[in-house]
Design an enzyme around this catalytic site. Sequence first.
Site, PDB file in Angstrom:
ATOM      1  N   LYS A  78      28.149 -18.818-102.966  1.00 51.04           N
ATOM      2  CA  LYS A  78      27.378 -18.465-101.364  1.00 51.04           C
ATOM      3  C   LYS A  78      28.289 -16.656-101.186  1.00 51.04           C
ATOM      4  CE  LYS A  78      24.370 -22.063 -99.875  1.00 51.04           C
ATOM      5  NZ  LYS A  78      22.984 -21.069 -99.889  1.00 51.04           N
ATOM      6  N   ARG A 104      11.745 -29.654 -96.100  1.00 52.07           N
ATOM      7  CA  ARG A 104      12.388 -29.823 -95.416  1.00 52.07           C
ATOM      8  C   ARG A 104      13.963 -28.897 -94.668  1.00 52.07           C
ATOM      9  NH1 ARG A 104      16.048 -34.044 -98.631  1.00 52.07           N
ATOM     10  NH2 ARG A 104      18.543 -32.554 -98.449  1.00 52.07           N
ATOM     11  N   ASN A 159      15.949 -19.731-100.216  1.00 50.89           N
ATOM     12  CA  ASN A 159      16.604 -20.524 -99.177  1.00 50.89           C
ATOM     13  C   ASN A 159      17.318 -22.271 -99.779  1.00 50.89           C
ATOM     14  OD1 ASN A 159      16.760 -22.364 -96.787  1.00 50.89           O
ATOM     15  ND2 ASN A 159      15.776 -23.486 -97.565  1.00 50.89           N
ATOM     16  N   ASP A 181      10.918 -25.612-108.794  1.00 52.80           N
ATOM     17  CA  ASP A 181      12.251 -25.430-109.335  1.00 52.80           C
ATOM     18  C   ASP A 181      12.872 -24.077-108.811  1.00 52.80           C
ATOM     19  OD1 ASP A 181      15.100 -25.754-110.151  1.00 52.80           O
ATOM     20  OD2 ASP A 181      14.734 -27.642-111.110  1.00 52.80           O
ATOM     21  N   VAL A 182      13.143 -23.522-108.267  1.00 55.43           N
ATOM     22  CA  VAL A 182      14.557 -22.378-108.129  1.00 55.43           C
ATOM     23  C   VAL A 182      14.774 -21.650-109.586  1.00 55.43           C
ATOM     24  CG1 VAL A 182      14.038 -21.338-106.065  1.00 55.43           C
ATOM     25  CG2 VAL A 182      16.631 -23.016-107.055  1.00 55.43           C
ATOM     26  N   ASP A 205       8.973 -25.850-102.894  1.00 54.46           N
ATOM     27  CA  ASP A 205      10.528 -27.039-102.771  1.00 54.46           C
ATOM     28  C   ASP A 205      10.311 -27.611-104.304  1.00 54.46           C
ATOM     29  OD1 ASP A 205      12.009 -27.938-100.440  1.00 54.46           O
ATOM     30  OD2 ASP A 205      12.073 -28.994-102.086  1.00 54.46           O
ATOM     31  N   THR A 211      20.947 -30.423 -90.253  1.00 56.71           N
ATOM     32  CA  THR A 211      19.794 -31.236 -91.177  1.00 56.71           C
ATOM     33  C   THR A 211      19.664 -31.871 -92.122  1.00 56.71           C
ATOM     34  OG1 THR A 211      20.780 -29.458 -92.955  1.00 56.71           O
ATOM     35  CG2 THR A 211      19.182 -28.370 -91.216  1.00 56.71           C
ATOM     36  N   TYR A 218      30.647 -24.398-104.332  1.00 56.94           N
ATOM     37  CA  TYR A 218      29.891 -24.682-103.403  1.00 56.94           C
ATOM     38  C   TYR A 218      29.849 -22.902-102.636  1.00 56.94           C
ATOM     39  CZ  TYR A 218      26.781 -24.404 -98.836  1.00 56.94           C
ATOM     40  OH  TYR A 218      25.505 -24.371 -97.381  1.00 56.94           O
TER      41      TYR A 218
HETATM   42  P1  NDP Z   1      18.043 -29.743 -97.070  1.00 56.17           P
HETATM   43  O1  NDP Z   1      19.373 -29.927 -98.150  1.00 56.17           O
HETATM   44  O2  NDP Z   1      17.976 -30.310 -95.798  1.00 56.17           O
HETATM   45  O3  NDP Z   1      17.205 -28.706 -97.667  1.00 56.17           O
HETATM   46  C1  NDP Z   1      16.777 -28.425 -98.569  1.00 56.17           C
HETATM   47  C2  NDP Z   1      15.607 -28.099 -99.542  1.00 56.17           C
HETATM   48  O4  NDP Z   1      16.147 -27.437-101.112  1.00 56.17           O
HETATM   49  C3  NDP Z   1      15.349 -29.879 -99.896  1.00 56.17           C
HETATM   50  O5  NDP Z   1      13.625 -29.834-100.238  1.00 56.17           O
HETATM   51  C4  NDP Z   1      15.654 -29.619-101.182  1.00 56.17           C
HETATM   52  O6  NDP Z   1      14.587 -30.890-102.406  1.00 56.17           O
HETATM   53  C5  NDP Z   1      15.581 -27.981-102.130  1.00 56.17           C
HETATM   54  N1  NDP Z   1      16.018 -28.422-103.257  1.00 56.17           N
HETATM   55  C6  NDP Z   1      17.054 -28.493-103.499  1.00 56.17           C
HETATM   56  N2  NDP Z   1      16.972 -28.306-105.337  1.00 56.17           N
HETATM   57  C7  NDP Z   1      16.290 -27.013-105.084  1.00 56.17           C
HETATM   58  C8  NDP Z   1      16.006 -26.927-106.427  1.00 56.17           C
HETATM   59  N3  NDP Z   1      16.252 -27.110-107.390  1.00 56.17           N
HETATM   60  N4  NDP Z   1      14.372 -25.573-106.498  1.00 56.17           N
HETATM   61  C9  NDP Z   1      13.858 -25.582-105.475  1.00 56.17           C
HETATM   62  N5  NDP Z   1      14.396 -26.505-104.031  1.00 56.17           N
HETATM   63  C10 NDP Z   1      15.058 -27.267-104.049  1.00 56.17           C
HETATM   64  O7  NDP Z   1      19.178 -27.731 -96.734  1.00 56.17           O
HETATM   65  P2  NDP Z   1      19.250 -27.082 -95.663  1.00 56.17           P
HETATM   66  O8  NDP Z   1      18.423 -26.718 -94.798  1.00 56.17           O
HETATM   67  O9  NDP Z   1      20.542 -27.400 -95.127  1.00 56.17           O
HETATM   68  O10 NDP Z   1      19.703 -25.494 -96.005  1.00 56.17           O
HETATM   69  C11 NDP Z   1      19.071 -24.645 -96.987  1.00 56.17           C
HETATM   70  C12 NDP Z   1      20.097 -23.869 -97.119  1.00 56.17           C
HETATM   71  O11 NDP Z   1      21.034 -23.434 -96.393  1.00 56.17           O
HETATM   72  C13 NDP Z   1      20.808 -23.737 -98.535  1.00 56.17           C
HETATM   73  O12 NDP Z   1      21.002 -23.071 -99.272  1.00 56.17           O
HETATM   74  C14 NDP Z   1      22.020 -23.821 -97.535  1.00 56.17           C
HETATM   75  O13 NDP Z   1      23.304 -23.973 -98.622  1.00 56.17           O
HETATM   76  C15 NDP Z   1      22.486 -23.113 -96.316  1.00 56.17           C
HETATM   77  N6  NDP Z   1      22.851 -23.544 -95.067  1.00 56.17           N
HETATM   78  C16 NDP Z   1      23.433 -25.247 -94.647  1.00 56.17           C
HETATM   79  C17 NDP Z   1      23.821 -24.743 -93.455  1.00 56.17           C
HETATM   80  C18 NDP Z   1      23.667 -26.143 -92.519  1.00 56.17           C
HETATM   81  O14 NDP Z   1      24.688 -26.122 -91.964  1.00 56.17           O
HETATM   82  N7  NDP Z   1      22.611 -27.157 -93.283  1.00 56.17           N
HETATM   83  C19 NDP Z   1      25.351 -24.185 -94.257  1.00 56.17           C
HETATM   84  C20 NDP Z   1      25.540 -22.836 -94.193  1.00 56.17           C
HETATM   85  C21 NDP Z   1      24.254 -22.891 -94.920  1.00 56.17           C
HETATM   86  P3  NDP Z   1      15.412 -32.035-102.292  1.00 56.17           P
HETATM   87  O15 NDP Z   1      15.542 -32.824-101.308  1.00 56.17           O
HETATM   88  O16 NDP Z   1      13.918 -32.459-102.904  1.00 56.17           O
HETATM   89  O17 NDP Z   1      16.454 -31.436-103.239  1.00 56.17           O
END
Ligand code: NDP
Length: 263
Positions: free
Chosen positions: A159, A16, A80, A57-58, A37, A192, A155
């Site tokens: 980052k 997502r 990501n 799981d990363v 994911d 998001t 966080y």
């Molecule tokens: P989301 O929370 O919408 O999506 C993150 C996805 O990563 C989810 O599907 C989640 O799964 C998955 N995930 C969580 N933990 C793990 C894991 N251990 N291994 C694999 N997958 C995992 O986040 P965004 O799309 O908003 O963010 C994506 C990236 O961008 C992140 O690194 C975030 O820090 C960065 N970012 C986002 C910003 C924003 O404003 N949205 C701003 C700055 C940076 P599940 O739902 O099951 O946990």
Amino acid sequence: MTRLEGKTALITGAARGIGEAIARRFAAEGAMVWVTDIDPAGAAVAKAIGGRFALLDVRDEAAWDRVMAQVGALDILVNNAGITGFEGPPAAHDPEHASLADWRAVHAVNLDGTFLGCRAAIRAMRRRCSEGGKGSIINISSRSGIVGIPAAAAYASSKAAVRNHTKSVALWCASQGLAIRCNSIHPAAILTPMWDPMLGTTPEEREAATRAFVADTPLRRFGTADEVAAMAAYLASDESAYVTGSEFHIDGGILAGSAASPE
Ligand code: NDP
């Protein structure tokens, strides 16, 4: 839209949000995309774009080995997957009250996950380079990796470390004579599901929180995941062949100025 034709890409956290948007854009650009994911919902994304899905799981070193054995040759990795720490029950994340367990949990995904991903990619791409190939690693950091965030200290710390590790990876690969580039993207305020815990639940709460948030953003709106995906497509493609160890902000102008600037 065929800048990634013939390339294989793996994206973490792609079920997502930003990861999904990157997966869709890379597929549209012609790449063969591995959607990975911790959430099995990523399988539907992979199916929709004609890619493949792997549970990953990363944080899990052995899982990286398993998935990379399945993937084989790799040209592009996007680290990501990330968490803020606010996904579960309410907990303090400021430097005075945060628990060590919560601090470590955020670093485990954001930083350890990125380290493991970079390491796995360098190993896979090194083989590709010996056959004349090129690699691109893209780490999704944040504007929180550039400035302090008192209420989300882990966080911000994780980052910032991702930003720095990106440069170590870039310089290491260059020093090895490998055509593997590594860059970081620093989004801010991209709408998001990650924002759900911070915007509230009712439509009224969300509207008020959104209005308050974008009031401090020069472009006065949230960014979209597709806008981040466009930047990732450039960094993944050979158009950015001379770009490595660099950081790219996509934040509606937030980092351009200072709250203390005189009128
Ligand atoms: P989301 O929370 O919408 O999506 C993150 C996805 O990563 C989810 O599907 C989640 O799964 C998955 N995930 C969580 N933990 C793990 C894991 N251990 N291994 C694999 N997958 C995992 O986040 P965004 O799309 O908003 O963010 C994506 C990236 O961008 C992140 O690194 C975030 O820090 C960065 N970012 C986002 C910003 C924003 O404003 N949205 C701003 C700055 C940076 P599940 O739902 O099951 O946990």
